[in-house]
Design a protein around this motif. Sequence first.
Motif, PDB file in Angstrom:
ATOM      1  N   GLU A 196      -1.494  -4.489   5.335  1.00 51.86           N
ATOM      2  CA  GLU A 196      -1.791  -5.576   6.924  1.00 51.86           C
ATOM      3  C   GLU A 196      -3.024  -5.944   6.005  1.00 51.86           C
ATOM      4  O   GLU A 196      -3.874  -4.907   4.981  1.00 51.86           O
ATOM      5  N   SER A 255      -4.057   2.130   8.335  1.00 46.30           N
ATOM      6  CA  SER A 255      -3.979   1.625   7.502  1.00 46.30           C
ATOM      7  C   SER A 255      -5.192   1.932   6.786  1.00 46.30           C
ATOM      8  O   SER A 255      -6.165   2.725   6.406  1.00 46.30           O
ATOM      9  N   GLN A 289      -2.428  -0.427   3.182  1.00 48.69           N
ATOM     10  CA  GLN A 289      -1.057  -0.256   3.126  1.00 48.69           C
ATOM     11  C   GLN A 289      -0.997   0.866   4.352  1.00 48.69           C
ATOM     12  O   GLN A 289      -1.929   1.870   4.825  1.00 48.69           O
ATOM     13  N   ASN A 290       0.185   0.467   5.436  1.00 53.59           N
ATOM     14  CA  ASN A 290       0.263   0.969   6.424  1.00 53.59           C
ATOM     15  C   ASN A 290       0.310   2.148   6.810  1.00 53.59           C
ATOM     16  O   ASN A 290       1.564   3.418   5.641  1.00 53.59           O
ATOM     17  N   ARG A 305      -0.738  -0.618  -2.079  1.00 55.76           N
ATOM     18  CA  ARG A 305      -2.700  -0.603  -1.560  1.00 55.76           C
ATOM     19  C   ARG A 305      -3.581  -1.951  -2.328  1.00 55.76           C
ATOM     20  O   ARG A 305      -3.574  -2.381  -3.228  1.00 55.76           O
TER      21      ARG A 305
END
Length: 521
Positions: free
Chosen positions: A209, A331, A335-336, A435
């Motif tokens: 994201e 996040s 990375q969520n 990531r």
Amino acid sequence: MDSTVLYIIIAVICLAVGVLAGKFIFSKDTRKQVEEANQQSQKILSDAQLSAENLKKEKLLEAKERFVQLKSEHEKEVLERNRRLADTELRTKQKEQGITQRLESLDKQAKENDAIKENLNRQIDVVNLKRTELEKHQEEHIRRLEKIAGLTGEEAKAQLIESLKQEAHTQALALQQEIIDDARQKANKEARKIIIQSIQRTAAEQAIENSITVFNLESDEIKGQIIGREGRNIRALEAATGVDLIVDDTPEAIVLSSFDPLRREIARLSLQRLVTDGRIHPARIEEVVEKTKRQIEEQVIEIGERTVIELGIHGLHKELVRIVGKMRFRSSYGQNLLMHSREVANLCAIMASELGLNPKLAKRAGLLHDIGKVPDEETELSHALLGMKIAEKYGENPAVVNAIGAHHDEVEMQFVIAPIIQACDAISGARPGARREIMQQYIQRIKDLENLALTYPGVEKAYAIQAGRELRVIVESDRVTDGDSDKLSFEIAQKIQTEMTYPGQIKVTVIREKRAVNVAR
């Protein structure tokens, strides 16, 4: 047969009574009838006797047949019992023979052991005698050496110990490195098998994201309504949501910028409602934002409940369920957080099953390991210690609490699932595309890695290659020997492990070469 005899006796008694009565009572005609009756009685009596004889013969025959049958069955039973007794006697004899043979073998072995013992005693005596002679020769040899070298035994011993100490230190380092490499090779084989099986059985998204959200508009005319007179609408929206609204020349789009995905989601939904409704003014903006926040809070709880149900985790405290739902809007390095935690939970369950541990407990710890990253209040604690504190507060299993606090080695690992959580967290974060790392941090880490190697004497050059996963150290051949190269590689690897923070692992390669260069003219 007894009933027939009784019947005959009764008939005779009746006949006698009839005769006597006939003499006194009945007339001559009656006597005639009585005589006829007597004749009939005699006939009946004879028939009854004949029937009784026949019945008697039949019963005798039946009794004889029954006797013959019982006798035959008895003889069979006796034969079978005799056969079993014979078998039992045979097996007993065989066991006795086996026991006798074993006893003879044990006696023979005992005699052999006694002979060996006597031989060993004689050899020990000989060795003791030779040892005494050797000690005498050694003392004589030491006196001669002291006389020749001009050193006392203590001085020579000190020099010898120092020399042996240096040699033993070098050999110990080489042996230690050899043992470590051998153990790592064997351990890596099994660990690689378990980890590969866990990764292969888990499918995860690889998209990351951003820190911005683009809100699409039907036309650019709505931008003016969103900005409002003298910008009051956009200021009210930014103040209520904590999100920066960037309205530029991009056609039919507004950019929502914030480090917090939850704030961006609240701003996006609020803006969508305002644009759909058409009434955009500060009071309406505050009302819509408050409704959206309540809706998001309900959505957070719903996401948390759906997550724990899908993972099959039961008995989780409501507050922990809410924190799990909030992970959807957080996040970590792009990375969520919820997807990362779900992936770690599944990996932990698979790895625990492969190792014969409790997969449900491992899955629970894997889901909750990063709950410290979504605190309701600001705190100075690290996310691992904060997560451990939250889990302990809401009555989680001590193994889960310890695994949360120890997954970054900030507390001691006390339960066997703790290293599983740490390994699965590294697997989820280290896979390709999971990531992002800030460029400045990456460059600084590479520089620190090279500078660390350059601090050692004899190191000429150091290069970090393969994105920092391998460090190649070139040493001066005149100052560093082959044995020192092994020692240097080991020491650099240990120092990197204790002083630096890095993802995955780093391979340290020390290169020592001697070059002779001449020019033919």
